[in-house]
Scaffold this motif. Structure first.
Motif: not given
Ligand code: PEP
Length: 249
Positions: A104-117, A119-130
């Motif tokens: 999954e790319s950051d672009e797709l993740i961003n689309k999912k985040v915006r879609r949820c918000l 549509e009234g769903l909360d989000v837990v956005l995971c980030i972190g380094e290798l």
């Protein structure tokens, strides 16, 4: 505004239907008098069954992923409409296993985040380094990039519905945990970065969870850090008697 401790379990691709129902029943019983915020990220196919069990409890129903688009011709995808229909309130997005196993790319993740918000769903956005990022001294750079890319187009008002989970990829499911000091350093950095992206109020109010081999024996020290507001728990969330003690702190 004080931030509430928010402890979330990510069941990943585990449990049978019967095990999921039993685990949910056990959690309802052990968490019923606790005062924090609790969520379980349940496999799609068991969401409906678990939803019936936790209805009316203090446990939030979470999904582990979502489609970036509305209902339609998208074979295999699960939409925000479907998640809401079975009682889901929040969605884990951008987990490292989806970023690095599925691609999954950051672009797709961003689309999912915006879609949820939207549509009234909360989000837990995971980030972190290798691990390689950390060893190269790039942990902060990676987290800053993911925050700005994944939250692009998200308003300050919508940030009230976003939780950040900082999960160093090298600590997930490995038994290796970031030291409380190392984790706190990144959490503090992320909060300062959110203040730059938005403002100090948003930064002060955003819950930032730690994830990566968190368990009862290390949760107390991690959660004692000023910028660590909770946990996203994988392995230790699969049994009530390993998850509940983390909810004590
Ligand atoms: C996770 O799945 O987000 C996670 C942190 O897993 P674990 O606790 O097993 O490291």
């Amino acid at each position: 505004m004080a931030r509430t401790h928010y402890i979330a379990g990510n069941w990943k691709m585990n449990t049978s239907r019967a095990e999921a129902v039993k685990l949910a029943q056990d959690l309802v019983a052990v968490l019923k008098d606790k005062k924090g915020k609790y969520m379980i990220g349940v496999p799609f196919v068991y969401l409906d069954a678990v939803s019936q069990v936790i209805k009316g409890s203090n446990i939030i129903l979470g999904a582990q992923d979502v489609a970036a688009t509305a209902n339609g011709a998208h074979t295999g995808e699960v939409s925000t409409e479907m998640l809401k229909d079975v009682g889901v309130q929040t969605v884990i997005i951008g987990h490292s296993e989806r970023r690095h196993e599925i691609g999954e790319s950051d672009e797709l993740i961003n689309k999912k985040v915006r879609r949820c918000l939207s549509e009234g769903l909360d989000v837990v956005l995971c980030i972190g380094e290798l691990l390689a990022d950390r060893e190269a001294g790039n942990a902060e750079t990676v987290c800053a990039f993911q925050l700005s890319a994944d939250l692009a187009g998200v308003s300050a008002e919508q940030m009230a519905h976003v939780t950040i989970a900082y999960e160093p990829v090298w600590a997930i499911g490995t038994g290796k945990t970031a030291t409380p000091e190392d984790a706190e350093a990144i959490h503090k950095f992320c909060r300062e970065y959110i203040a730059k992206l938005y403002n100090q109020k948003v930064a002060d109010e955003t819950i930032i969870q730690y994830g990566g081999s968190m368990k009862a024996s290390n949760a107390k020290d991690l959660l004692a850090q000023p910028d660590i507001d909770g946990g996203l728990i994988g392995g230790a969330s699969l049994k009530a008697d390993t998850f509940a003690p983390i909810c004590e702190f």
